[in-house]
Write an enzyme that holds these catalytic residues in place. Structure first.
Site, PDB file in Angstrom:
ATOM      1  N   GLN A 188      36.916  57.681  19.272  1.00 57.08           N
ATOM      2  CA  GLN A 188      37.052  56.524  18.181  1.00 57.08           C
ATOM      3  C   GLN A 188      38.041  55.474  18.686  1.00 57.08           C
ATOM      4  OE1 GLN A 188      34.955  57.326  15.201  1.00 57.08           O
ATOM      5  NE2 GLN A 188      34.999  55.211  15.250  1.00 57.08           N
ATOM      6  N   LYS A 226      39.872  60.307  12.516  1.00 59.43           N
ATOM      7  CA  LYS A 226      38.605  60.757  12.392  1.00 59.43           C
ATOM      8  C   LYS A 226      39.055  61.970  11.260  1.00 59.43           C
ATOM      9  CE  LYS A 226      34.050  61.281  13.083  1.00 59.43           C
ATOM     10  NZ  LYS A 226      33.305  60.101  13.429  1.00 59.43           N
ATOM     11  N   GLY A 241      31.300  57.215   6.809  1.00 60.89           N
ATOM     12  CA  GLY A 241      30.669  58.655   6.890  1.00 60.89           C
ATOM     13  C   GLY A 241      30.452  59.137   8.522  1.00 60.89           C
ATOM     14  N   ASP A 242      30.102  60.247   8.608  1.00 57.77           N
ATOM     15  CA  ASP A 242      29.423  60.992   9.899  1.00 57.77           C
ATOM     16  C   ASP A 242      28.445  61.944   9.499  1.00 57.77           C
ATOM     17  OD1 ASP A 242      30.311  60.745  12.789  1.00 57.77           O
ATOM     18  OD2 ASP A 242      30.176  63.019  12.264  1.00 57.77           O
ATOM     19  N   THR A 255      24.544  51.826  13.083  1.00 58.53           N
ATOM     20  CA  THR A 255      24.662  52.669  14.188  1.00 58.53           C
ATOM     21  C   THR A 255      23.370  52.691  15.086  1.00 58.53           C
ATOM     22  OG1 THR A 255      26.282  53.820  13.135  1.00 58.53           O
ATOM     23  CG2 THR A 255      25.910  54.841  15.331  1.00 58.53           C
ATOM     24  N   ASN A 315      20.960  60.005   9.981  1.00 64.44           N
ATOM     25  CA  ASN A 315      21.191  58.482  10.004  1.00 64.44           C
ATOM     26  C   ASN A 315      21.118  57.796  10.976  1.00 64.44           C
ATOM     27  OD1 ASN A 315      23.664  56.243  10.049  1.00 64.44           O
ATOM     28  ND2 ASN A 315      22.747  56.054   8.142  1.00 64.44           N
TER      29      ASN A 315
HETATM   30  P1  NAP Z   1      23.356  63.162  10.225  1.00 62.86           P
HETATM   31  O1  NAP Z   1      22.837  62.037   9.305  1.00 62.86           O
HETATM   32  O2  NAP Z   1      24.107  64.210   9.340  1.00 62.86           O
HETATM   33  O3  NAP Z   1      22.364  63.700  11.042  1.00 62.86           O
HETATM   34  C1  NAP Z   1      22.316  64.519  12.150  1.00 62.86           C
HETATM   35  C2  NAP Z   1      21.113  64.868  12.636  1.00 62.86           C
HETATM   36  O4  NAP Z   1      21.481  65.384  13.863  1.00 62.86           O
HETATM   37  C3  NAP Z   1      20.525  65.789  11.654  1.00 62.86           C
HETATM   38  O5  NAP Z   1      19.069  65.379  11.699  1.00 62.86           O
HETATM   39  C4  NAP Z   1      20.485  67.130  12.174  1.00 62.86           C
HETATM   40  O6  NAP Z   1      19.470  68.369  12.024  1.00 62.86           O
HETATM   41  C5  NAP Z   1      20.384  66.780  13.771  1.00 62.86           C
HETATM   42  N1  NAP Z   1      20.960  67.866  14.568  1.00 62.86           N
HETATM   43  C6  NAP Z   1      22.308  68.571  14.285  1.00 62.86           C
HETATM   44  N2  NAP Z   1      22.551  69.305  15.371  1.00 62.86           N
HETATM   45  C7  NAP Z   1      21.437  69.387  16.226  1.00 62.86           C
HETATM   46  C8  NAP Z   1      20.835  69.793  17.662  1.00 62.86           C
HETATM   47  N3  NAP Z   1      21.747  70.808  18.115  1.00 62.86           N
HETATM   48  N4  NAP Z   1      19.640  69.821  18.059  1.00 62.86           N
HETATM   49  C9  NAP Z   1      18.914  68.658  17.218  1.00 62.86           C
HETATM   50  N5  NAP Z   1      19.554  68.095  16.331  1.00 62.86           N
HETATM   51  C10 NAP Z   1      20.646  68.407  15.621  1.00 62.86           C
HETATM   52  O7  NAP Z   1      24.589  62.332  11.123  1.00 62.86           O
HETATM   53  P2  NAP Z   1      24.641  61.143  11.783  1.00 62.86           P
HETATM   54  O8  NAP Z   1      25.469  60.269  10.865  1.00 62.86           O
HETATM   55  O9  NAP Z   1      23.100  60.441  12.132  1.00 62.86           O
HETATM   56  O10 NAP Z   1      25.208  61.312  13.030  1.00 62.86           O
HETATM   57  C11 NAP Z   1      24.601  61.528  14.200  1.00 62.86           C
HETATM   58  C12 NAP Z   1      25.683  61.357  15.584  1.00 62.86           C
HETATM   59  O11 NAP Z   1      25.790  60.178  15.353  1.00 62.86           O
HETATM   60  C13 NAP Z   1      26.869  62.338  15.366  1.00 62.86           C
HETATM   61  O12 NAP Z   1      27.366  62.762  16.544  1.00 62.86           O
HETATM   62  C14 NAP Z   1      27.723  61.314  14.731  1.00 62.86           C
HETATM   63  O13 NAP Z   1      29.294  61.477  15.085  1.00 62.86           O
HETATM   64  C15 NAP Z   1      27.365  60.138  15.399  1.00 62.86           C
HETATM   65  N6  NAP Z   1      27.708  58.992  15.028  1.00 62.86           N
HETATM   66  C16 NAP Z   1      27.543  58.376  13.675  1.00 62.86           C
HETATM   67  C17 NAP Z   1      27.827  57.343  13.162  1.00 62.86           C
HETATM   68  C18 NAP Z   1      27.334  56.724  11.810  1.00 62.86           C
HETATM   69  O14 NAP Z   1      27.511  55.727  11.317  1.00 62.86           O
HETATM   70  N7  NAP Z   1      26.609  57.691  11.029  1.00 62.86           N
HETATM   71  C19 NAP Z   1      28.547  56.245  13.785  1.00 62.86           C
HETATM   72  C20 NAP Z   1      28.872  56.713  15.232  1.00 62.86           C
HETATM   73  C21 NAP Z   1      28.510  57.935  15.882  1.00 62.86           C
HETATM   74  P3  NAP Z   1      19.865  69.394  10.939  1.00 62.86           P
HETATM   75  O15 NAP Z   1      19.549  68.828   9.533  1.00 62.86           O
HETATM   76  O16 NAP Z   1      18.957  70.332  11.119  1.00 62.86           O
HETATM   77  O17 NAP Z   1      21.379  69.717  10.950  1.00 62.86           O
END
Ligand code: NAP
Length: 449
Positions: free
Chosen positions: A114, A129, A168-169, A213, A244
């Site tokens: 980050q 974080k 969030g994350d 994102t 997300n």
């Molecule tokens: P989220 O809304 O909680 O979604 C995560 C997704 O990934 C869910 O669909 C989850 O499925 C899936 N998942 C988890 N483990 C998996 C695996 N081994 N194989 C396939 N799918 C898997 O989280 P998010 O905010 O989208 O974040 C996703 C990534 O982006 C993370 O690395 C986070 O650090 C990064 N990120 C997020 C943001 C943000 O603004 N949100 C910003 C920068 C980076 P299940 O429901 O089955 O667990």
């Protein structure tokens, strides 16, 4: 890809020694250090002031107990974390992750990444974080609320709009941010909008933050395509995850003329050759909180569900890993290469293993690292902070244009920096060096603190 420069071996050894068992943090530190050889050669002043050593040590790490009561009346205990890594450029800024895999090593890897990501945005934000090993899946709304209230009952004393601004994350979306903000407001008796980002639009949130994102990652890829006089038009795109980041990456790819044919969750993946129906996906994931398998049940005529396999076996031109760390390994990279995938851009944080990154580099796959490609989320959080500070609220189109401009700026800066340090076209080196030098110069200016 280059190995670790001799001058940096001691620093990496120290990271291993001081942080035993924190394998994801080791991986993230190694990835950045690998790019810094030419920087320490050109700028001995960074070594003289121990800038890299200081960067590898968080300014503050907070670990706390989170007790809460479930619907059956049973007392549950989770562990909360906030790692305030570096504040040379501004207040600590970075998300909260609620997932059972969370431990100190995960939070430190994310916090370390980050720092450089936030620097790359060009906005005044430091890196941090946090999160918990709490799993929101399978809990009722009122259990989630009680957990968030307990989490904030400790966290509130460490954060503030000039100190540390969480967002969030994984596992922390608009619902959780609402409960966290409500408890912060109640304890402090202050409507301090700038203390959290990702807020709802009626209570201090920013347009485009939810989408930022995913949209930002796609804007970044669009810039890559433009450098090759190409576009998303007609490209087959595969996205991992269905949270997300994934949902809004899919939406923006489709707006730009690409065809997203597959996405996944931790149980398996779906293929829909007609193109993913984003409205259906959003309803399933954001409203009903269902599994991705149900998508195929709703579109039996065109979609199929494949359980327990990697989505990267689906042939595509562009791959966007948007799920979690180390989800795309060596064999996945080999499959993508075999299927002539041309671009891989990380919407998630560190989704590609070092082996996968190496294989892609060797095969000429263009690779955009997360700290550049997914910086749109935190950049828009910084725009939310700007709006909160001026008690203003901007229109969707204006905010989206700001995001697009920021992503173009990050893209161009990566390429210019890679050129300057003798690694033309290398987005990894460009992102690491540009992010590092920005923070390092601020640290030099602020003295040994
Ligand atoms: P989220 O809304 O909680 O979604 C995560 C997704 O990934 C869910 O669909 C989850 O499925 C899936 N998942 C988890 N483990 C998996 C695996 N081994 N194989 C396939 N799918 C898997 O989280 P998010 O905010 O989208 O974040 C996703 C990534 O982006 C993370 O690395 C986070 O650090 C990064 N990120 C997020 C943001 C943000 O603004 N949100 C910003 C920068 C980076 P299940 O429901 O089955 O667990």
């Amino acid at each position: 890809m280059p190995g670790l420069d001799e001058k940096l071996h001691d620093i990496y050894d120290e990271v291993l020694r001081r942080n035993p068992g924190e394998t994801e943090f080791h991986q993230a530190a190694h990835e950045v250090l690998t790019s810094l050889g030419p920087v320490v050669a050109k700028h001995p002043e960074y070594a003289d002031a121990a800038v890299i050593r200081r960067l590898c040590e968080p300014e503050r790490q907070i670990i706390f107990r989170v007790p809460w009561v479930d619907d059956a009346g049973t007392v549950r205990i989770n562990r909360g974390f906030r790692v305030e890594f570096n504040s040379a450029l501004g207040p600590y800024k970075g998300g909260l992750r609620f997932h059972p895999s969370v431990y100190l090593g995960i939070i430190k890897f994310l916090g370390f990444e980050q720092i450089f990501k936030n620097a790359l945005t060009g906005l005044p934000i430091g890196g941090g974080k946090g999160g918990s090993d709490f799993d929101p899946k399978g809990h009722s709304d009122s259990e989630i609320m009680r957990f968030c209230q307990s989490f904030m009952t400790e966290l509130y004393r460490h954060i503030g709009e000039y100190t540390d601004v969480p967002a969030g994350d994984i596992g922390v979306g608009g619902r959780e941010i609402g409960y966290l903000f409500g408890q912060y407001k109640r304890i402090t008796n202050r409507y301090e909008s700038g203390v959290l980002t990702g807020k709802g639009l009626t209570w201090g949130g920013s347009q485009v933050r939810t989408e930022a994102t995913g949209y930002g990652t796609v804007f970044f890829v669009d810039e890559i395509l433009k450098t090759r006089r190409d576009s998303f038009d007609g490209k087959r795109v595969v996205v991992s995850g269905s949270g997300n980041v994934a949902i809004y990456a899919i939406e923006k790819v489709q707006q730009l003329g690409g065809n997203v044919i597959a996405c996944s969750d931790s149980g398996g993946y779906i293929v829909d050759e007609k193109g993913i129906d984003v409205e259906l996906l959003r309803d399933l994931k954001e409203v009903r909180r269902a599994r991705i398998a149900e998508y195929a049940e709703a579109r039996t005529d065109v979609a199929r569900y494949v359980e327990g396999r990697s989505v990267w076996e689906v042939p595509c031109d562009i791959a966007l890993p948007c799920a979690t760390q180390n989800e795309l390994g060596g064999s996945d990279a080999a499959a993508l290469i075999r299927n002539s995938c041309a671009i891989v851009a990380e919407g998630a944080n560190m989704p590609c293993t070092p082996e996968a990154v190496q294989l892609m580099a060797d095969s000429g796959v263009i690779f955009a690292p997360g700290k550049a490609a997914n910086a749109g989320g935190v950049a828009t959080s910084a725009l939310e902070m700007q709006q909160n500070a001026s008690r203003d609220s901007w229109a969707f189109d204006h905010t989206e244009q700001r995001l697009a401009d920021i992503m173009r700026g990050i893209h161009d800066r990566c390429l210019e920096t890679a050129d300057e340090y003798g690694r033309p076209g290398d987005y990894v080196a460009g992102a690491n060096i540009a992010g590092f030098t920005q923070v390092a110069d601020a640290m030099l200016a602020l003295g040994v603190i």
